[in-house]
Design a protein around this motif. Sequence first.
Motif, PDB file in Angstrom:
ATOM      1  N   LYS A 106      -7.320   1.693  -8.010  1.00 39.53           N
ATOM      2  CA  LYS A 106      -8.086   0.457  -7.822  1.00 39.53           C
ATOM      3  C   LYS A 106      -7.329  -0.514  -6.929  1.00 39.53           C
ATOM      4  N   LEU A 107      -6.010  -0.633  -7.168  1.00 43.12           N
ATOM      5  CA  LEU A 107      -5.204  -1.544  -6.357  1.00 43.12           C
ATOM      6  C   LEU A 107      -5.188  -1.099  -4.895  1.00 43.12           C
ATOM      7  N   GLU A 126      -5.624   2.622 -12.423  1.00 44.87           N
ATOM      8  CA  GLU A 126      -5.278   1.262 -12.035  1.00 44.87           C
ATOM      9  C   GLU A 126      -4.649   1.240 -10.644  1.00 44.87           C
ATOM     10  N   MET A 150      -7.588   0.582  -3.381  1.00 47.91           N
ATOM     11  CA  MET A 150      -8.908   0.275  -2.828  1.00 47.91           C
ATOM     12  C   MET A 150      -9.033  -1.205  -2.497  1.00 47.91           C
ATOM     13  N   GLU A 151      -8.479  -2.070  -3.378  1.00 48.04           N
ATOM     14  CA  GLU A 151      -8.547  -3.506  -3.120  1.00 48.04           C
ATOM     15  C   GLU A 151      -7.792  -3.868  -1.843  1.00 48.04           C
ATOM     16  N   ILE A 152      -6.646  -3.235  -1.634  1.00 47.25           N
ATOM     17  CA  ILE A 152      -5.866  -3.512  -0.425  1.00 47.25           C
ATOM     18  C   ILE A 152      -6.625  -3.040   0.810  1.00 47.25           C
ATOM     19  N   ASN A 166      -9.941  -2.765   1.126  1.00 47.76           N
ATOM     20  CA  ASN A 166     -11.113  -3.624   1.333  1.00 47.76           C
ATOM     21  C   ASN A 166     -10.732  -4.967   1.950  1.00 47.76           C
ATOM     22  N   ASN A 167      -9.513  -5.412   1.626  1.00 47.51           N
ATOM     23  CA  ASN A 167      -9.077  -6.698   2.178  1.00 47.51           C
ATOM     24  C   ASN A 167      -8.578  -6.528   3.618  1.00 47.51           C
ATOM     25  N   ARG A 216       0.827  -1.197   0.000  1.00 47.79           N
ATOM     26  CA  ARG A 216       0.000   0.000   0.000  1.00 47.79           C
ATOM     27  C   ARG A 216       0.871   1.261   0.000  1.00 47.79           C
TER      28      ARG A 216
END
Length: 766
Positions: free
Chosen positions: A758-759, A755, A761-763, A765-766, A716
């Motif tokens: 998005k990465l 992109e 945000m994915e980190i 959310n996880n 991140r």
Amino acid sequence: MLLLSRSIFISLSDPERPDWTTHSALIPHSSNKDSKYGAKALMQKNEPTSIPQYSASFIAATKQLTAADIWSARAVVAHQRLLQGDEPSLTLWNEAQSVFARCIETFCTNVEAIDSDDDSTAITKMTKYKKQAMASRVMLEWGLAQTHFNQEGKGKTSFNQAVKFAGLKIQVTGAEGKRTKFQRNATAQMTVKATSASPNMQIKQEEKKKEAEEEDAHDNTASKNVPEMIEHSEDEILLERIKFTNAKDNEHKTLTDLDQAILLSLCLDVKNTNPMDGLTGEQMGAYLERVLHQHDDWMIYATALLERAWLESERVHGRERAILQIQALADQHTNRLTLTQSTFESVENSAPPQERLKNLHTIVYPPRWGALQDLAERYAKIGIMTSAAELFEEIELWDEVVECYRGAGKVNKAEEIVRKRLSENETPRMWAALGELTKDPAHYERALELSNGRFSAAYCCLGQHYFDKGDLRKASENYMKAVKVKPLDPFVWFRLGAISMRLGEWETALHAFSEVVQQEPEEGDAWANVAAVHMHNKNPSEAYPALLEALKQNRNNWRVWVSKLYTCIDLKKYDEAIQACHQLMDFKAKKNESEAVTGIEEKCIRAIVGGALAAYDNAIANDETAAIDSSRRTLARVRELLVRISSTLKSEAWIWECNAYFNERIGRSDQVMEDLMKEHRALQSVSGWETDKVQLSKVCRVVTQISELHREEGSRESLVKCKFLIKAVVKKIEAAYFNRQIPEETAQLENILSEVEKLIMEIQNN
């Protein structure tokens, strides 16, 4: 007069000799043989002989004249010394060999060596010594003859034989002493100690002591019939003679005139067989100082003074005395009042001719015009042009007279002399000199007309005239004619080559510079130009050895190093290319040359980096152990080069790009990000990069590469850094293109930014 005396000596020395007017070679005396002293008998075969007809009584009488041979030999050597050609006469050399062979057979065979334990009577000893001294004198003169005729060895063997026959004991050693007035600590100084074998030298030694004491008491050394010794001025720091710490080293035993002449010959041998550097000068100086401790003979003393002056003229603290000493020696051959011969008393007290000529044949002393020419050249060298011109005028060297007056700014005086000479006798040389003074090419044409086109200097002057006017074609034509007339002139060949390069006539230029390096192998600029022509012709394999020769002669020419860098890259000699880069950076670091030396070009570094990596890949693919090891060493040198360049070219973006590429290829991924960030900062430091298409494209490329590395890392923190980096770049571009169409590169960066977000945000959310 010389030819008449030569004819008389020849008739007395060898009346059965063939007529010298009808034969180019000599038939020596029948008893001549190749000897250990180097005198070779000369044979002339299958030619009719013309022997002068002398009566039997005359021939029998000449057999009793044992000294006729040695005087004939001396006349031959004198004849050679009076010639002014560049090369010695082969005919005279053949005759000298023949006559000296008879002298050696007469005076040097069956001569007993000197025995220090000989208990014979004084008269017997003196008789033996006279024979030995004569043998020594013959060998000494034979050695000097070889020197005058420029023969191999320059008489070294004969000089050693002269020492042996004379029984002279010589020791070249060192002792502590002081050379300057204010020197506190004694240092090692070279000195020569010599002991004579003459039986009556002991008696003379005591007499000399008494004479020296009387001279010191009455201070009357100036009245002796010897050349004047010029002393150092009070401003000089050098002592007149080295002051040795040990009193015994300051004492010297008395030598005969022959012994002193032998020491001078050994000094000459040091000069002939060693390069003219500081050590050679010290060795020669030690022999000369030993000879100058005595002043028994005018000519020997003058020779030692002259040799010492020649040595001192190359030194800063001895140059003034050297010039005055040479002037004094030249003046003492005349009756005129001069600077160093200022009173009639000094003229009257000078040695008479018979004293001066007594030992003339055992030393090497130049004729008067030679001494004046040497003095004039030294005056001209230090800028005393008018005095030099007057001396040259006295010995009628008119070219030098004109040149000196031109150097002194007295062009009208030079022109007056030239026109006066032309009114007396028209010569091509004087017409060419007038052309140089008036800049009128018609005078050069007149010189060529008088010489029937055989005066190369006139062609050279015409070539220079047209070159100055910018007509390179006519200049080249005249220089070409000059080298056809006189092909052994490297300077003219060099000018022809330089002009041919400017005209684009590369074959002619290559031929010209090739002639230069053949005639003058130490001409570094010519080697560099040979390489330049080969490089222009896309022939690096031929340019490479020429560059090596150029650097061998002058390693401080940075332009040659640049040429070597390009050539080594073409030949894939990357190690030597790296060496050339380091050398160029060393030149650049020097303050005095920093403005002139060009920097290392980007394309060269890229070629070295890419070529070294490609060579390593090929070695790995072919599985060659030796090639792999060599390539790894080359890569290590490339890394050192990049580190050094990076420290001096921090603001250049391309060097960081090369670093990043190199580190990525060799597996140093931890350094790639740092190099790319430095490249990014270097690119953004350029003013107006946002509106410069080339710079903008480079910035976007670097940002893209950095983003790829951040995304590969995937953390991140790394992605956030990438996000802010891209946003900053995009904002600057948009601000620069306000109310205008934004470049396509910005859209690509925005896609990458999306992109990355998005990465992130994915980190989260996880």
